[in-house]
Design an enzyme around this catalytic site. Sequence first.
Site, PDB file in Angstrom:
ATOM      1  N   CYS A   1     -12.048   0.167 -29.594  1.00  0.00           N
ATOM      2  CA  CYS A   1     -13.396   0.693 -29.874  1.00  0.00           C
ATOM      3  C   CYS A   1     -14.204   0.911 -28.607  1.00  0.00           C
ATOM      4  O   CYS A   1     -15.186   0.201 -28.347  1.00  0.00           O
ATOM      5  CB  CYS A   1     -14.122  -0.264 -30.805  1.00  0.00           C
ATOM      6  SG  CYS A   1     -13.277  -0.349 -32.358  1.00  0.00           S
TER       7      CYS A   1
ATOM      8  N   GLY B   1       0.767  -1.243   0.000  1.00  0.00           N
ATOM      9  CA  GLY B   1       0.000   0.000   0.000  1.00  0.00           C
ATOM     10  C   GLY B   1       0.793   1.285   0.000  1.00  0.00           C
ATOM     11  O   GLY B   1       0.212   2.355  -0.198  1.00  0.00           O
TER      12      GLY B   1
ATOM     13  N   ARG C   1      -5.217   1.414 -16.293  1.00  0.00           N
ATOM     14  CA  ARG C   1      -5.472   2.252 -15.116  1.00  0.00           C
ATOM     15  C   ARG C   1      -6.225   3.556 -15.419  1.00  0.00           C
ATOM     16  O   ARG C   1      -7.152   3.909 -14.708  1.00  0.00           O
ATOM     17  CB  ARG C   1      -4.163   2.557 -14.372  1.00  0.00           C
ATOM     18  CG  ARG C   1      -3.402   1.299 -13.919  1.00  0.00           C
ATOM     19  CD  ARG C   1      -2.267   1.589 -12.953  1.00  0.00           C
ATOM     20  NE  ARG C   1      -2.748   1.963 -11.652  1.00  0.00           N
ATOM     21  CZ  ARG C   1      -2.761   3.177 -11.184  1.00  0.00           C
ATOM     22  NH1 ARG C   1      -2.250   4.167 -11.887  1.00  0.00           N
ATOM     23  NH2 ARG C   1      -3.258   3.430  -9.988  1.00  0.00           N
TER      24      ARG C   1
HETATM   25  N1  LLP Z   1      -1.032  -6.988  -0.317  1.00  0.00           N
HETATM   26  C1  LLP Z   1      -2.344  -7.168  -0.543  1.00  0.00           C
HETATM   27  C2  LLP Z   1      -3.096  -8.077   0.307  1.00  0.00           C
HETATM   28  C3  LLP Z   1      -2.981  -6.473  -1.588  1.00  0.00           C
HETATM   29  O1  LLP Z   1      -4.274  -6.636  -1.804  1.00  0.00           O
HETATM   30  C4  LLP Z   1      -2.214  -5.594  -2.400  1.00  0.00           C
HETATM   31  C5  LLP Z   1      -2.838  -4.887  -3.518  1.00  0.00           C
HETATM   32  C6  LLP Z   1      -0.847  -5.444  -2.121  1.00  0.00           C
HETATM   33  C7  LLP Z   1      -0.287  -6.162  -1.070  1.00  0.00           C
HETATM   34  C8  LLP Z   1       0.041  -4.549  -2.923  1.00  0.00           C
HETATM   35  O2  LLP Z   1      -0.347  -3.234  -2.814  1.00  0.00           O
HETATM   36  P1  LLP Z   1       0.618  -2.056  -3.338  1.00  0.00           P
HETATM   37  O3  LLP Z   1       1.835  -2.032  -2.464  1.00  0.00           O
HETATM   38  O4  LLP Z   1       0.969  -2.329  -4.741  1.00  0.00           O
HETATM   39  O5  LLP Z   1      -0.204  -0.823  -3.192  1.00  0.00           O
HETATM   40  N2  LLP Z   1      -4.825  -2.377  -9.728  1.00  0.00           N
HETATM   41  C9  LLP Z   1      -4.806  -1.309  -8.752  1.00  0.00           C
HETATM   42  C10 LLP Z   1      -4.183  -1.740  -7.456  1.00  0.00           C
HETATM   43  C11 LLP Z   1      -4.881  -2.904  -6.802  1.00  0.00           C
HETATM   44  C12 LLP Z   1      -4.172  -3.324  -5.547  1.00  0.00           C
HETATM   45  C13 LLP Z   1      -4.727  -4.573  -5.014  1.00  0.00           C
HETATM   46  N3  LLP Z   1      -4.037  -5.076  -3.866  1.00  0.00           N
HETATM   47  C14 LLP Z   1      -4.074  -0.115  -9.355  1.00  0.00           C
HETATM   48  O6  LLP Z   1      -3.695  -0.184 -10.506  1.00  0.00           O
HETATM   49  O7  LLP Z   1      -3.926   0.900  -8.702  1.00  0.00           O
END
Ligand code: LLP
Length: 406
Positions: free
Chosen positions: A328, A226, A299
């Site tokens: 499209c 996150g 995104r």
């Molecule tokens: N751990 C868990 C349990 C998660 O659900 C996620 C992301 C992460 C770690 C990694 O999060 P990060 O460090 O990358 O923020 N497709 C979306 C993001 C979806 C994230 C889902 N879970 C986007 O393009 O912003």
Amino acid sequence: MGLDIQTLVKKYDTPLYIYDFNRVEKQYNGLKEAFSGKKSLIAYAVKANSNLALLKYLAKLGSGADCVSIGEVKRALKAGIKKYKIIFSGVGKKDSEIREALERDILLINLESEAEMKRVEMIAKELGVEARVSIRVNPNVDPKTHPYISTGLHENKFGVSIDMAKRMYIYAKKSKNLNPIGIHFHIGSQLTELSPIREACEIVADLVRSLKAIDIDIKFFDIGGGLGVIYDNETTINPKDYALTIIRATKDLDLTIVMEPGRYLMANSGIFLTRVLYEKKNGNKRFVIVDGAMNDLLRPSLYSAYHKIEAVKKDGEKSLADVVGPVCESGDFLGKGVLLPPLNHGDILIVHSAGAYGFTMSSNYNSRGRVAEVAVYNNRDYLIRERESFSDQIRLEESCDTSWQD
Ligand code: LLP
């Protein structure tokens, strides 16, 4: 990145993803160092970018992996990430996935419901093993991020409440086939404020203490991923402050801190290159039509996410344009209201911050082949995924028996 964009485009064509592995290393080491003196594990969130060459590189740095399907677990293992650094999360694991994860003896399976715990217990019993598990708790904290990527509120599908988690730990502790040694939470993605992280850590650390009081000894404190990054002009969290907040909240406990960063390592370690096909005006509105599209980088269409776009060519008076792809759909855009100079057929645009959730969310929509990926490391470029050909796309259809139509 140290290499000329035009040279890379000539060599690999467009659309194209390029990743800077030196930057990945810098991000990884910066985060690891922030936790120095404390037992910690970086379990990279494979979903952000699952390219094998990248995973191999991270394995060399000592990274673990946070996986959300058995496919990701297998990628991590294939890349040489140690099985005792692999975690399997996700709200809907199939029996076959649970079985394989247990057979491969990975570090932890993260449980997201009571029903799933019973399933894992049953499969572990069949295999005659003890499943190391952690329970994903939902601390009900507002992460102050985009609603689609916020996960730590009760209204989200993830994890279980603190009360339910406690009941599950008590059950798991008694089971011969479950070994509850971890606790997990992830309140959301693209976090730019420390206070929700602090709050979540304090709530979950309290739960760890109350478990300890009834002889349930948690060893892995998994804070999820996150950590936010700069796409535009966001203020972000400094890894040292991040580490300090977590270490403070858990200082009386003997825990290994596990983190699952995806975006933090990858987003700004990657760019997406696309070529201008045409310019056109509808009324007063300027459109720059490029060869990259929503199927390559979803995104902007999916979350209205902002990605800075810049032209390699700098001369000429700039004006606002929407940068759109050939797919499209009206929602097929990479950027809206982008300030760009006059452009000609073949000019290159750089879409920034595209290293996380770019290629992994791409598809074959409109029968477009998925694009190539290139790594740049110490001023050299390496092809790490070939551009998909037409035959790659139809292979799994061609191999099927369609004689019923003859
Ligand atoms: N751990 C868990 C349990 C998660 O659900 C996620 C992301 C992460 C770690 C990694 O999060 P990060 O460090 O990358 O923020 N497709 C979306 C993001 C979806 C994230 C889902 N879970 C986007 O393009 O912003």
